[in-house]
Design an enzyme around this catalytic site. Structure first.
Site, PDB file in Angstrom:
ATOM      1  N   GLN B 143     -56.061  19.197  47.259  1.00 47.68           N
ATOM      2  CA  GLN B 143     -55.125  18.157  46.852  1.00 47.68           C
ATOM      3  C   GLN B 143     -53.762  18.739  46.475  1.00 47.68           C
ATOM      4  O   GLN B 143     -52.767  18.473  47.126  1.00 47.68           O
ATOM      5  CB  GLN B 143     -55.707  17.355  45.689  1.00 47.68           C
ATOM      6  CG  GLN B 143     -54.780  16.244  45.195  1.00 47.68           C
ATOM      7  CD  GLN B 143     -55.397  15.484  44.034  1.00 47.68           C
ATOM      8  OE1 GLN B 143     -56.461  14.882  44.158  1.00 47.68           O
ATOM      9  NE2 GLN B 143     -54.731  15.528  42.898  1.00 47.68           N
ATOM     10  N   SER B 150     -49.581  17.298  39.291  1.00 50.65           N
ATOM     11  CA  SER B 150     -50.157  16.078  38.717  1.00 50.65           C
ATOM     12  C   SER B 150     -49.753  14.813  39.469  1.00 50.65           C
ATOM     13  O   SER B 150     -50.514  13.853  39.509  1.00 50.65           O
ATOM     14  CB  SER B 150     -49.715  15.949  37.258  1.00 50.65           C
ATOM     15  OG  SER B 150     -50.211  17.038  36.517  1.00 50.65           O
ATOM     16  N   ARG B 339     -60.273  29.409   8.872  1.00 51.18           N
ATOM     17  CA  ARG B 339     -59.959  29.350  10.304  1.00 51.18           C
ATOM     18  C   ARG B 339     -61.223  29.212  11.150  1.00 51.18           C
ATOM     19  O   ARG B 339     -61.199  28.620  12.222  1.00 51.18           O
ATOM     20  CB  ARG B 339     -59.202  30.611  10.711  1.00 51.18           C
ATOM     21  CG  ARG B 339     -57.829  30.725  10.031  1.00 51.18           C
ATOM     22  CD  ARG B 339     -57.277  32.146  10.056  1.00 51.18           C
ATOM     23  NE  ARG B 339     -56.934  32.587  11.395  1.00 51.18           N
ATOM     24  CZ  ARG B 339     -56.725  33.860  11.737  1.00 51.18           C
ATOM     25  NH1 ARG B 339     -56.820  34.816  10.825  1.00 51.18           N
ATOM     26  NH2 ARG B 339     -56.427  34.167  12.982  1.00 51.18           N
ATOM     27  N   GLU B 430     -58.283  18.634  36.614  1.00 53.56           N
ATOM     28  CA  GLU B 430     -58.845  17.309  36.294  1.00 53.56           C
ATOM     29  C   GLU B 430     -57.927  16.524  35.358  1.00 53.56           C
ATOM     30  O   GLU B 430     -58.394  15.831  34.441  1.00 53.56           O
ATOM     31  CB  GLU B 430     -60.221  17.458  35.643  1.00 53.56           C
ATOM     32  CG  GLU B 430     -61.333  17.741  36.596  1.00 53.56           C
ATOM     33  CD  GLU B 430     -61.577  16.583  37.547  1.00 53.56           C
ATOM     34  OE1 GLU B 430     -61.525  15.418  37.121  1.00 53.56           O
ATOM     35  OE2 GLU B 430     -61.788  16.864  38.742  1.00 53.56           O
TER      36      GLU B 430
END
Lengths: 672, 672
Positions: B143, B150, B339, B430
């Site tokens: 793609q 995007s 943390r 994705e």
């Protein structure tokens, strides 16, 4: 369209550059710190860029052994160049910097020699320094151990005096006492400055430094009872893997007594330990110098990442195509500006703080020469905090720039993965960042306590003498533009830092056991220390832009960046400002609006503001950050250099792919 | 002392484990999602750990070509194992996961086949799927392009229909149209699912998918007029470099018309374009499924980093030695807990959200089958936001865990550098995380507008139907323990998210041009979207711990972690809660105190809480995170495997080091 034209003369960023509103050359001079420094940098950068031996493009593609060998070649060639061209110390340092590949020479020049100067007697210096200066010996700095990092007092290696032979016996009594991490130790060094517990007459006098030869000067083999090697692959492809961080073990290795560095303490022939009366604080000058270098380096490393991200963001287009117009430049999106422009401002901020630390170094040196130790605690805390803050923000900032380049930032061809991998150790070496911040916090609490009993805080802590005012005043901002007033900004950062420190101080003071209260409150103390450090940078930036600065528009740009830097910190840490009651939420909201107005002011100058860093394409090493913006052509061209592209049909096809495709997974020929 | 004993039976963490206050096995079952899933995972993890072909220890040390070849071998061996043992689809997926090395098979099974299922007609599926299922063809998903990520609508590759031959002509008209990034494309795939602009009768119908064979099934050479290769080295030593992310160019490549995937649109023999009447929303089910997998994966990846950091923090000691007692375990410092423990809680939170998303997938599938599209916008937004948030936090969290391991975390032997490098692309693929958050923001604004005109928000947005209350109520907390009340916590997150969304909504609504107002306000919108996503996770965690959960102490531990998760978010984002006026600074301060009490509750269970993730040492691949805690022995042993340690005297000594040491830099023999 990008990629249609290529080669000399192409400039896909020309339009961006034409729109800049300041004199570029003047800004370059400002950032370099004057004409001389600018000239030296330019000459050394060009020297490296034009010498094919220093080429670095294949370093992510070659196996480590070859990468290491290449780095040895470059280091040797650099040394030859330095001697051949008679380069000064300043030029040599710059040259090594632009080669941009960590090697043993850094530790030799940056740690071994300075440590000798600081801790060896004059006689010892006379013996060792001439050899070191001509690199007839190569030295490294062997302090940390497999089980011991920041806590130097916990080191386990022993140096036991044997009066019968007038020798120290170096020994590694446990696995965890193995020296671990020293750069240049693994494969290159002939000598190590070893930190070990001095034991004489069965008494342990704590950690001292010893010069230990570890490899033969004839054939480079390790000396008897010395075990030495590399500790293995580190983060990144190239990154720090050109450095032979090493491990070292001693099995009762003997060295002459006079190999102990004896400026601050001696052991006599009879084994008597004598502490010298030289003030230990003398070493602080060197520490300030080193930390000044680290802060300036932070600015340089971050400037490289920001240059790449700004240029690529101006080239990259995405979404928003309308009426046959191309998509929108990514740099025009507020979300991109919101993450990128504060980092651009940060580069300028750290550069300016670096300049100031040069002054601080000169000041502290003069004071030490006059036996004036009064400013040392403040200087120690301030430089510790600045080291911690600038390296942490720079490391995260490089990675943020990589993310701002989208998917392509993940390619090594962007230069960014390696930049991060090679930079991030700065957060750990020369003082772990978290431990340094806790030191700053201790200083703040102590200063508050002393201020309470009448001692006036000095230097960067002076504002803590003004507690009454800072804990009662409220911010005067009523319109967005009010945030551009330097005294308004300064007060905000002073009030917030003061209130956070006072808040912690009161809780620790109230606690029955102040040490365990300190641990309990350490997350808040770290935040108070950060607020203090941010104040230092903001105040130094503000001081700078209030001076005259030559060059058309230069001062105006710096003012914009100064305000942007401060407002970005303020909005990112708005919780502090709100919780301490100094700001209202409306004032925070005004700050955010003002911040956006500053984004718009930066936007037309963004590309020129990174051009001002004056990085060569060679030094950037990034297809995305190229000066000419010809990003895609070079990404495409360079992809073909990957080893996987050496053959059209991949190696492994016959053994591992064809059997899958042909359903021949079993049988005598199958290698699966 | 660590390293004194070694081998089977050694457990330097035994004392830690003995102190746990819950039933470990029950927790393991809970985290796995039940007995069946637990059994499958355990079997597959052990299968991988015990098969020498899947060994992964040398992957940071070998050159890329060898690394790639090894990954082909592992992928082939995995396929052979799957067939040989008749593994189910579930087992096969787990197996591939535990092999822990990205390869072409992921894209073949995870993208190519699902896309065929979703976009191909039944006839086309009948033709292609059987070949794909037996891997007689290997497919990838092509793609993105060099200049286009995007924005799928901006793709440039063309597929022009030629009615005279009943073919599509695939073409790459520009440099930027080069397909770039598809995994498995570079060297392995025989077929690509190519996204290209469909042009017929000179009209551009936008982007559609086409099956294109790119390599010969006989000898694997690229087909004529196809240019295909690898795009080069990526972040990290091993990392994603086992994947052949590829580039692909077409020079008028012809494919039969029926290679266009025609479920949603067709082109007739005559070149007529016909959109099918199938609802496009049907694809949403697959998207929910994929994103559910990503969220669960986030939890798994983060759990690996947290396991390493927790175990090592319990082994590592630093400072604070007193009266012959050893130094303090690093895990006992509040700064470390501050943390580390929130990340531990985050793993549990994301696991629980993953479970909920499985339910969501089932729910949406059932609705789609009944042509009920009413929840889709909410589901789309919710899954987009969760994908974005969990991957971003996981990537940063892995790197934070690396930093929490001090210097040793920088060694590849810690497993952490590679874990970060291999995980961080999840932030981009994705759906780019930033763009996804802006989608969430758009949904929030739309939902608010619709709620204003009477449409009741559903699902995770239901709280936006309660705006009046949420924007006027104040938090009731007056003592630290009040923060442990689930309804108090929930209201805080709802009120803050609602107020941030409403604040943005009002400003956009007031603006004359809402699109440019959206861009102007996008930083705040992103923050509002994040607040919304945090609320979703907090609410799902709270829902879960209000149910019965079997096993002694399990529910209690989950309650502690739930509160810790929520309070850690709250204190980290206190600026939001304060600025929206929902909390007072005293309530924030109480939250911080309560958070510390929760740290103390987690501390004795910390090691057991990571043991519950049930990772094999093989899967962790970390000397620091070993189950037995025998950290130093293995760091030391494994260092010797570095290629640099193959020879005692380093390669390059004679050419590049000796000339330096012996001042023989010039002369005919010099290679410098």
């Amino acid at each position: 369209m990008i990629g249609e034209k290529e080669g000399a003369g192409v400039d896909y960023l020309a339009e961006e550059r034409a729109g800049a509103q300041f004199d570029l050359h003047s800004m370059k001079l400002f950032l370099a710190g004057g004409q001389h420094a600018y000239d030296v940098s330019k000459r050394m950068a060009d020297l490296v860029a034009n010498d094919p031996v220093f080429a670095k493009e294949d370093r992510v593609r070659v196996p480590r052994k070859e990468h290491y060998k290449n780095s040895l070649r470059k280091a040797g060639h650099a040394w030859k160049t330095i001697l051949e061209q008679g380069l000064t110390e300043e030029e040599s340092m710059k040259l090594r910097g632009f080669i941009d590949e960590p090697t043993y020479t850094e530790l030799h020049w940056g740690m071994f020699i300075p440590a000798l100067k600081g801790q060896a007697t004059e006689e010892q210096q006379h013996k060792w320094l001439p050899k070191a200066y001509k690199m007839a010996i190569i030295g490294c700095y062997a302090q940390t151990e497999l089980g011991h990092g920041s806590n130097v007092q916990g080191l386990e290696t022993t140096a036991t005096f044997d009066a019968s032979t007038d020798e120290f016996v170096l020994h590694s009594p446990t696995l965890t006492s193995t020296k671990w991490w020293p750069g240049g130790l693994g494969k290159a060094s002939t000598h190590a400055l070893v930190y070990a517990r001095l034991i004489t007459d069965s008494q342990d006098y704590g950690v001292h430094a010893f010069i230990v030869q570890i490899r033969s000067l004839e054939d480079h083999t390790p000396l008897p009872n010395v075990t030495v090697g590399d500790i293995g692959v580190k983060f990144g492809n190239g990154g720090y893997n050109s450095m032979d961080n090493g491990l070292l073990r001693f099995d009762h290795v003997r060295i002459p007594r006079e190999n102990m560095l004896m400026k601050l303490a001696t052991v006599t022939k009879e084994g008597k330990y004598i502490r010298s009366n030289k003030p230990r604080q003398l070493g602080y000058g060197a520490m300030v110098f080193v930390r000044q270098g680290i802060v300036t380096d932070a600015s340089i490393y971050l400037s490289r990442a920001v240059t790449i991200a700004v240029r690529y963001s101006a080239i990259r287009r995405q979404f928003g195509a309308k009426d046959d117009k191309p998509e929108v430049q990514v740099i025009d999106y507020r979300t991109q500006q919101y993450r990128l422009f504060p980092l651009l401002a940060t580069v300028y901020a750290y550069r300016i703080v670096g300049f100031w630390m040069k002054w601080l170094y000169a000041d502290v040196t003069e004071r030490l020469n006059n036996n004036d130790f009064s400013t040392l605690p403040e200087v120690h805390s301030c430089t510790a905090g600045l080291k911690s803050m600038t390296t942490a923000i720079t490391a995260d900032g490089i990675e943020e720039c990589r993310k701002l380049c989208g998917g392509h930032g993940y390619l090594c061809a962007s230069g960014l993965p390696e930049l991060y991998a090679v930079y991030v150790p700065a957060c750990t070496y020369e003082g772990d960042n978290n431990i340094l911040l806790l030191q700053v916090a201790r200083f703040l609490l102590k200063t508050l306590a002393q201020a309470g009993s009448g001692t006036k805080p000095v230097g960067t802590a002076a504002y803590l003498g003004n507690i009454q005012h800072l804990t009662s005043v409220n911010c005067k901002v009523s319109r967005g533009e009010d945030w551009l007033n330097p005294s308004v900004m300064l007060e905000a950062f002073e009030a917030r830092a003061a209130r956070m420190a006072v808040g912690c101080g009161m809780r620790v003071a109230k606690a029955p056991d102040s040490e365990s209260a300190f641990n309990e409150l350490s997350p808040e103390l770290v935040e108070a220390a950060q607020a203090h450090c941010q104040l230092i940078v903001v105040s130094k930036f503000i001081e700078q832009v209030q001076k005259d600065i030559p060059g058309e528009g230069v001062k105006q740009q710096l003012e914009v960046l100064c305000n942007l830097y401060a407002l970005s910190l303020l909005t990112a840490h708005s919780g502090d400002f709100l919780a301490t009651g100094y700001l209202t939420s409306r004032q925070v909201s005004l700050a955010k609006d003002q911040q956006k107005a500053l984004f718009s002011a930066v936007r037309p100058n963004a590309v020129a503001l990174v051009d001002a860093f004056d990085h060569t394409d060679n030094y950037l090493g990034s297809d995305l950050g190229r000066y000419d913006g010809d990003v895609y052509t070079h990404l495409y061209k360079n992809a073909w250099k990957d080893p996987l592209n050496e053959s059209v049909v991949t190696e492994g096809y016959h053994d591992y792919l064809r059997p899958v495709l042909k359903q021949q997974l079993w049988g005598p020929a199958s290698k699966l």
